[in-house]
Design a protein around this motif. Structure first.
Motif, PDB file in Angstrom:
ATOM      1  N   TYR B  35      81.646 -31.015  26.388  1.00 48.02           N
ATOM      2  CA  TYR B  35      82.934 -29.887  27.121  1.00 48.02           C
ATOM      3  C   TYR B  35      81.881 -28.974  28.047  1.00 48.02           C
ATOM      4  O   TYR B  35      80.702 -28.649  27.767  1.00 48.02           O
ATOM      5  N   GLN B  37      82.100 -25.032  29.055  1.00 43.75           N
ATOM      6  CA  GLN B  37      82.491 -23.585  29.009  1.00 43.75           C
ATOM      7  C   GLN B  37      82.042 -22.621  29.799  1.00 43.75           C
ATOM      8  O   GLN B  37      80.930 -22.140  29.679  1.00 43.75           O
ATOM      9  N   GLY B  40      83.953 -16.579  29.408  1.00 46.95           N
ATOM     10  CA  GLY B  40      85.173 -15.995  29.412  1.00 46.95           C
ATOM     11  C   GLY B  40      86.381 -16.976  29.016  1.00 46.95           C
ATOM     12  O   GLY B  40      87.261 -16.651  29.013  1.00 46.95           O
ATOM     13  N   GLN B  41      86.162 -18.266  29.046  1.00 44.57           N
ATOM     14  CA  GLN B  41      87.196 -19.183  29.236  1.00 44.57           C
ATOM     15  C   GLN B  41      86.936 -20.343  27.917  1.00 44.57           C
ATOM     16  O   GLN B  41      85.972 -20.107  27.361  1.00 44.57           O
ATOM     17  N   GLY B  42      87.769 -20.817  27.567  1.00 42.99           N
ATOM     18  CA  GLY B  42      87.752 -21.822  26.513  1.00 42.99           C
ATOM     19  C   GLY B  42      87.248 -23.324  26.929  1.00 42.99           C
ATOM     20  O   GLY B  42      86.949 -23.419  28.406  1.00 42.99           O
ATOM     21  N   PRO B  43      86.500 -24.070  25.838  1.00 42.85           N
ATOM     22  CA  PRO B  43      85.847 -25.255  26.637  1.00 42.85           C
ATOM     23  C   PRO B  43      86.680 -26.145  27.198  1.00 42.85           C
ATOM     24  O   PRO B  43      88.003 -26.262  26.780  1.00 42.85           O
ATOM     25  N   PHE B  45      87.166 -30.291  28.498  1.00 42.34           N
ATOM     26  CA  PHE B  45      86.634 -31.650  27.942  1.00 42.34           C
ATOM     27  C   PHE B  45      86.154 -32.306  29.048  1.00 42.34           C
ATOM     28  O   PHE B  45      86.786 -32.517  30.319  1.00 42.34           O
ATOM     29  N   LEU B  88      78.003 -23.096  29.837  1.00 44.56           N
ATOM     30  CA  LEU B  88      77.440 -23.418  28.593  1.00 44.56           C
ATOM     31  C   LEU B  88      78.139 -24.851  28.293  1.00 44.56           C
ATOM     32  O   LEU B  88      79.327 -25.165  28.415  1.00 44.56           O
ATOM     33  N   LEU B  90      78.563 -27.854  25.713  1.00 40.11           N
ATOM     34  CA  LEU B  90      78.842 -28.118  24.552  1.00 40.11           C
ATOM     35  C   LEU B  90      78.863 -29.547  24.134  1.00 40.11           C
ATOM     36  O   LEU B  90      79.582 -30.266  24.893  1.00 40.11           O
ATOM     37  N   PRO B 106      75.125 -25.962  19.334  1.00 34.25           N
ATOM     38  CA  PRO B 106      75.058 -24.684  19.814  1.00 34.25           C
ATOM     39  C   PRO B 106      75.049 -24.659  21.239  1.00 34.25           C
ATOM     40  O   PRO B 106      75.292 -23.222  22.060  1.00 34.25           O
ATOM     41  N   ARG B 109      72.921 -23.596  28.033  1.00 29.56           N
ATOM     42  CA  ARG B 109      73.059 -22.846  28.932  1.00 29.56           C
ATOM     43  C   ARG B 109      72.437 -23.219  30.068  1.00 29.56           C
ATOM     44  O   ARG B 109      71.212 -23.020  30.418  1.00 29.56           O
TER      45      ARG B 109
END
Lengths: 112, 113
Positions: B35, B37, B40-43, B45, B88, B90, B106, B109
């Motif tokens: 994912y 991210q 300030g936003q959601g992850p 896919f 980020l 994930l 975790p 970045r």
């Protein structure tokens, strides 16, 4: 198009002040709704899975509920350590595979 | 028990470069998803891999690719980096392809300058 919307975007609470976060969705092929907690700079931490309307799950001061079109995360008597971003996501099973679709999150700040 | 691990933790790259991010799933988990991210936003896919095969792909350009190894670890590759790739990244692991619960690492970045 599959959409997940969370509201409010941000929430400031006094310690002990209960509140609710909303997650609404318009998707096809829903197989589950998930709540995650995310601290700054870290990966999301799994909280709850809800599978069917009417289902409820609880963990400490958090309670998640699910209807056919939305989910709520209730925070009862929050403490400063509950400050985080809360993410909801829906699991969609598609022909191309399954995936989590996330909302934008609600940033919660609990002040002592 | 070790959770999902990712490396490196932080990375700074220049526009046009290539980057490889790594992920090791929870022991016994066979599926890995990636994912992105943005702050300030959601992850969002990117990919799912199960048994070394791509099982799902999000709306990302062909500059993004991934693979899964026999030990179920995974790499995400991004070519021709753009400033907008700063995020980020994930990795999430799950027991099987259609397992409902995914556990996140975790993150890495990535900053593109």
């Amino acid at each position: 198009e599959d959409q997940v919307t969370q509201s409010p975007e941000a929430l400031r609470l006094q310690e002990g002040e209960s509140s609710s976060l909303n997650c609404s969705y318009t998707v096809s092929g829903l197989r589950g709704l998930f709540w995650y907690r995310q601290d700054p700079g870290k990966g999301p931490e799994f909280l709850f899975t809800l599978y069917s309307a009417g289902e409820e799950k609880e963990k400490e001061r958090l309670k998640a509920t699910l209807t056919k079109k939305e989910s709520f995360l209730h925070i009862t008597a929050p403490k400063p350590e509950d400050s985080a971003t809360y993410l909801c996501a829906v699991l969609l099973i598609k022909a191309a595979g399954n995936k989590l679709t996330f909302g934008g999150g609600t940033r919660v700040l609990v002040k002592p | 028990d070790a959770g999902v691990t990712q490396s490196p933790t932080h990375l700074i790259k220049t526009r046009g470069q290539h980057v490889t991010l790594r992920c090791s799933p929870i022991s016994g988990h066979k599926s890995v998803s990636w994912y992105q991210q943005v702050l300030g936003q959601g992850p969002q896919f990117i990919f799912q891999y199960y048994e070394k095969e791509e099982r799902g792909r999000g709306n990302f350009p062909d500059r993004f690719s991934a693979r899964q190894f026999p030990n179920y670890s995974s790499e995400l590759n991004v070519n021709a980096l753009l400033l907008g790739d700063s995020a980020l990244y994930l990795c999430a692991s799950s027991l099987e392809q259609f397992s409902y619960e995914q556990y996140f690492g975790p993150g890495t970045r990535l900053t593109v300058t």
